[in-house]
Write a protein that holds these residues in place. Sequence first.
Motif, PDB file in Angstrom:
ATOM      1  N   ARG A 116       0.821  -1.199   0.000  1.00 48.95           N
ATOM      2  CA  ARG A 116       0.000   0.000   0.000  1.00 48.95           C
ATOM      3  C   ARG A 116       0.863   1.261   0.000  1.00 48.95           C
ATOM      4  O   ARG A 116       2.070   1.214   0.257  1.00 48.95           O
ATOM      5  CB  ARG A 116      -0.944   0.007   1.196  1.00 48.95           C
ATOM      6  CG  ARG A 116      -0.288   0.118   2.551  1.00 48.95           C
ATOM      7  CD  ARG A 116      -1.327   0.416   3.628  1.00 48.95           C
ATOM      8  NE  ARG A 116      -0.759   0.436   4.956  1.00 48.95           N
ATOM      9  CZ  ARG A 116      -0.100   1.478   5.462  1.00 48.95           C
ATOM     10  NH1 ARG A 116       0.084   2.556   4.736  1.00 48.95           N
ATOM     11  NH2 ARG A 116       0.381   1.434   6.695  1.00 48.95           N
ATOM     12  N   ASP A 117       0.243   2.367  -0.255  1.00 49.45           N
ATOM     13  CA  ASP A 117       0.939   3.644  -0.255  1.00 49.45           C
ATOM     14  C   ASP A 117       1.216   4.103   1.179  1.00 49.45           C
ATOM     15  O   ASP A 117       0.618   3.611   2.136  1.00 49.45           O
ATOM     16  CB  ASP A 117       0.116   4.704  -0.992  1.00 49.45           C
ATOM     17  CG  ASP A 117      -1.280   4.881  -0.382  1.00 49.45           C
ATOM     18  OD1 ASP A 117      -1.754   3.955   0.311  1.00 49.45           O
ATOM     19  OD2 ASP A 117      -1.891   5.939  -0.601  1.00 49.45           O
ATOM     20  N   GLY A 118       2.140   5.042   1.329  1.00 51.91           N
ATOM     21  CA  GLY A 118       2.439   5.623   2.631  1.00 51.91           C
ATOM     22  C   GLY A 118       3.341   4.804   3.522  1.00 51.91           C
ATOM     23  O   GLY A 118       3.660   5.224   4.639  1.00 51.91           O
ATOM     24  N   ARG A 119       3.798   3.655   3.072  1.00 50.85           N
ATOM     25  CA  ARG A 119       4.583   2.787   3.947  1.00 50.85           C
ATOM     26  C   ARG A 119       6.010   3.293   4.148  1.00 50.85           C
ATOM     27  O   ARG A 119       6.710   2.855   5.070  1.00 50.85           O
ATOM     28  CB  ARG A 119       4.605   1.360   3.398  1.00 50.85           C
ATOM     29  CG  ARG A 119       5.334   1.200   2.082  1.00 50.85           C
ATOM     30  CD  ARG A 119       5.092  -0.153   1.442  1.00 50.85           C
ATOM     31  NE  ARG A 119       5.927  -0.342   0.275  1.00 50.85           N
ATOM     32  CZ  ARG A 119       5.682   0.194  -0.907  1.00 50.85           C
ATOM     33  NH1 ARG A 119       4.618   0.957  -1.082  1.00 50.85           N
ATOM     34  NH2 ARG A 119       6.500  -0.030  -1.931  1.00 50.85           N
ATOM     35  N   ASP A 120       6.494   4.188   3.290  1.00 53.88           N
ATOM     36  CA  ASP A 120       7.869   4.668   3.421  1.00 53.88           C
ATOM     37  C   ASP A 120       8.078   5.444   4.721  1.00 53.88           C
ATOM     38  O   ASP A 120       9.212   5.652   5.146  1.00 53.88           O
ATOM     39  CB  ASP A 120       8.234   5.550   2.220  1.00 53.88           C
ATOM     40  CG  ASP A 120       8.406   4.725   0.953  1.00 53.88           C
ATOM     41  OD1 ASP A 120       8.592   3.502   1.079  1.00 53.88           O
ATOM     42  OD2 ASP A 120       8.337   5.300  -0.146  1.00 53.88           O
ATOM     43  N   GLY A 121       7.013   5.891   5.354  1.00 57.69           N
ATOM     44  CA  GLY A 121       7.148   6.592   6.624  1.00 57.69           C
ATOM     45  C   GLY A 121       7.447   5.682   7.792  1.00 57.69           C
ATOM     46  O   GLY A 121       7.720   6.152   8.902  1.00 57.69           O
ATOM     47  N   HIS A 122       7.383   4.379   7.573  1.00 58.92           N
ATOM     48  CA  HIS A 122       7.616   3.410   8.647  1.00 58.92           C
ATOM     49  C   HIS A 122       9.102   3.045   8.692  1.00 58.92           C
ATOM     50  O   HIS A 122       9.615   2.393   7.787  1.00 58.92           O
ATOM     51  CB  HIS A 122       6.772   2.152   8.443  1.00 58.92           C
ATOM     52  CG  HIS A 122       5.305   2.384   8.639  1.00 58.92           C
ATOM     53  ND1 HIS A 122       4.657   2.102   9.829  1.00 58.92           N
ATOM     54  CD2 HIS A 122       4.357   2.876   7.814  1.00 58.92           C
ATOM     55  CE1 HIS A 122       3.375   2.412   9.720  1.00 58.92           C
ATOM     56  NE2 HIS A 122       3.165   2.876   8.506  1.00 58.92           N
ATOM     57  N   VAL A 123       9.781   3.477   9.723  1.00 55.43           N
ATOM     58  CA  VAL A 123      11.211   3.204   9.870  1.00 55.43           C
ATOM     59  C   VAL A 123      11.458   2.010  10.791  1.00 55.43           C
ATOM     60  O   VAL A 123      12.409   1.258  10.617  1.00 55.43           O
ATOM     61  CB  VAL A 123      11.941   4.457  10.407  1.00 55.43           C
ATOM     62  CG1 VAL A 123      13.424   4.172  10.643  1.00 55.43           C
ATOM     63  CG2 VAL A 123      11.774   5.624   9.449  1.00 55.43           C
ATOM     64  N   PHE A 124      10.557   1.817  11.756  1.00 57.09           N
ATOM     65  CA  PHE A 124      10.672   0.719  12.724  1.00 57.09           C
ATOM     66  C   PHE A 124      10.817  -0.608  11.971  1.00 57.09           C
ATOM     67  O   PHE A 124       9.918  -1.047  11.270  1.00 57.09           O
ATOM     68  CB  PHE A 124       9.415   0.718  13.591  1.00 57.09           C
ATOM     69  CG  PHE A 124       9.384  -0.290  14.712  1.00 57.09           C
ATOM     70  CD1 PHE A 124      10.331  -1.282  14.853  1.00 57.09           C
ATOM     71  CD2 PHE A 124       8.368  -0.245  15.651  1.00 57.09           C
ATOM     72  CE1 PHE A 124      10.288  -2.204  15.881  1.00 57.09           C
ATOM     73  CE2 PHE A 124       8.298  -1.160  16.692  1.00 57.09           C
ATOM     74  CZ  PHE A 124       9.266  -2.144  16.794  1.00 57.09           C
ATOM     75  N   GLY A 125      11.980  -1.245  12.128  1.00 53.53           N
ATOM     76  CA  GLY A 125      12.210  -2.531  11.492  1.00 53.53           C
ATOM     77  C   GLY A 125      12.646  -2.457  10.047  1.00 53.53           C
ATOM     78  O   GLY A 125      12.990  -3.478   9.444  1.00 53.53           O
ATOM     79  N   ARG A 126      12.684  -1.232   9.466  1.00 55.93           N
ATOM     80  CA  ARG A 126      12.993  -1.118   8.038  1.00 55.93           C
ATOM     81  C   ARG A 126      14.218  -0.249   7.763  1.00 55.93           C
ATOM     82  O   ARG A 126      14.590  -0.085   6.605  1.00 55.93           O
ATOM     83  CB  ARG A 126      11.794  -0.535   7.287  1.00 55.93           C
ATOM     84  CG  ARG A 126      10.534  -1.399   7.331  1.00 55.93           C
ATOM     85  CD  ARG A 126       9.445  -0.803   6.460  1.00 55.93           C
ATOM     86  NE  ARG A 126       9.785  -0.860   5.064  1.00 55.93           N
ATOM     87  CZ  ARG A 126       9.669   0.173   4.217  1.00 55.93           C
ATOM     88  NH1 ARG A 126       9.260   1.343   4.645  1.00 55.93           N
ATOM     89  NH2 ARG A 126      10.001   0.036   2.948  1.00 55.93           N
ATOM     90  N   ARG A 127      14.837   0.298   8.794  1.00 51.01           N
ATOM     91  CA  ARG A 127      15.967   1.189   8.533  1.00 51.01           C
ATOM     92  C   ARG A 127      17.106   0.429   7.850  1.00 51.01           C
ATOM     93  O   ARG A 127      17.714   0.927   6.902  1.00 51.01           O
ATOM     94  CB  ARG A 127      16.461   1.826   9.837  1.00 51.01           C
ATOM     95  CG  ARG A 127      17.468   2.957   9.626  1.00 51.01           C
ATOM     96  CD  ARG A 127      17.999   3.493  10.936  1.00 51.01           C
ATOM     97  NE  ARG A 127      18.866   2.535  11.597  1.00 51.01           N
ATOM     98  CZ  ARG A 127      20.153   2.350  11.271  1.00 51.01           C
ATOM     99  NH1 ARG A 127      20.699   3.040  10.293  1.00 51.01           N
ATOM    100  NH2 ARG A 127      20.876   1.468  11.928  1.00 51.01           N
ATOM    101  N   THR A 128      17.384  -0.779   8.317  1.00 53.96           N
ATOM    102  CA  THR A 128      18.444  -1.583   7.713  1.00 53.96           C
ATOM    103  C   THR A 128      17.901  -2.636   6.755  1.00 53.96           C
ATOM    104  O   THR A 128      18.641  -3.147   5.916  1.00 53.96           O
ATOM    105  CB  THR A 128      19.277  -2.286   8.802  1.00 53.96           C
ATOM    106  OG1 THR A 128      18.402  -3.038   9.653  1.00 53.96           O
ATOM    107  CG2 THR A 128      20.034  -1.263   9.633  1.00 53.96           C
ATOM    108  N   LEU A 129      16.634  -2.978   6.884  1.00 56.66           N
ATOM    109  CA  LEU A 129      16.009  -3.984   6.011  1.00 56.66           C
ATOM    110  C   LEU A 129      14.725  -3.396   5.433  1.00 56.66           C
ATOM    111  O   LEU A 129      13.617  -3.764   5.837  1.00 56.66           O
ATOM    112  CB  LEU A 129      15.706  -5.263   6.783  1.00 56.66           C
ATOM    113  CG  LEU A 129      16.917  -6.068   7.266  1.00 56.66           C
ATOM    114  CD1 LEU A 129      16.471  -7.213   8.158  1.00 56.66           C
ATOM    115  CD2 LEU A 129      17.717  -6.611   6.084  1.00 56.66           C
ATOM    116  N   PRO A 130      14.837  -2.488   4.466  1.00 57.46           N
ATOM    117  CA  PRO A 130      13.647  -1.808   3.949  1.00 57.46           C
ATOM    118  C   PRO A 130      12.651  -2.734   3.260  1.00 57.46           C
ATOM    119  O   PRO A 130      11.473  -2.397   3.154  1.00 57.46           O
ATOM    120  CB  PRO A 130      14.230  -0.787   2.955  1.00 57.46           C
ATOM    121  CG  PRO A 130      15.589  -1.290   2.622  1.00 57.46           C
ATOM    122  CD  PRO A 130      16.086  -1.989   3.841  1.00 57.46           C
TER     123      PRO A 130
END
Length: 230
Positions: A116-130
């Motif tokens: 879905r759209d807007g997911r790029d704002g989620h950094v928790f858990g994705r900073r090193t594993l986007p």
Amino acid sequence: MTGVAEQHAFSATERRAVYRVIAERRDMRRFVPGEVPEDVLARLLAAAHAAPSVGLMQPWRFIRITDTALRHRIHDLVSDERGRTAAALGPRGEEFLRLKVEGVLDCAELLVVALRDGRDGHVFGRRTLPHMDLASVSCAIQNLWLAARAEGLGMGWVSIFDPDRLGALLAMPDDAQPVAILCLGPVPDFPDRPALEIDDWTHARPLGEFVAENGWGSTAPAVGSTTCPP
């Protein structure tokens, strides 16, 4: 089973059901006429929505395709990419074209699953594993797949399509991305082996080849079964 785990474990009968549905899940391409009752479809989507997601971001979007003309246009996208995939396979291209790889026009329900759209704002858990957003969507698809098998329905994951063309066809925003076309519905049977094994395209390898201990090149000799426990 002993200790704390025993306190939380399901009964032996319930555990067998869980392992059975995992073992008997198949990527289905052949469907028979029939319907998926609305209450069953609701349960399947609820199972998908209950999947784990990194940072509880729930990065999925499910699009139910009910318009016949739109279903045919999606099938056209798959057919176009099927030819390109065959060309990319080189010597195995003709063999690939003989395989049945989708049931877009035959299944009772057609779903498109997207990031879905807007997911790029989620950094928790994705900073090193986007790519954990994609991993989370895959968990949702697997939940739906297993629930469908438990309901006696088959499901096939179609990945042969151009994501940009499918996204445009479904008016997705620029920061959304289609991940899967899912064919869902009644099937004639559930084969005891994956279809690609039956068609002699490839064969599954034993679990022991995929498990290491304390390092990449090591082996874990105690792990070698390729089947779920009874």
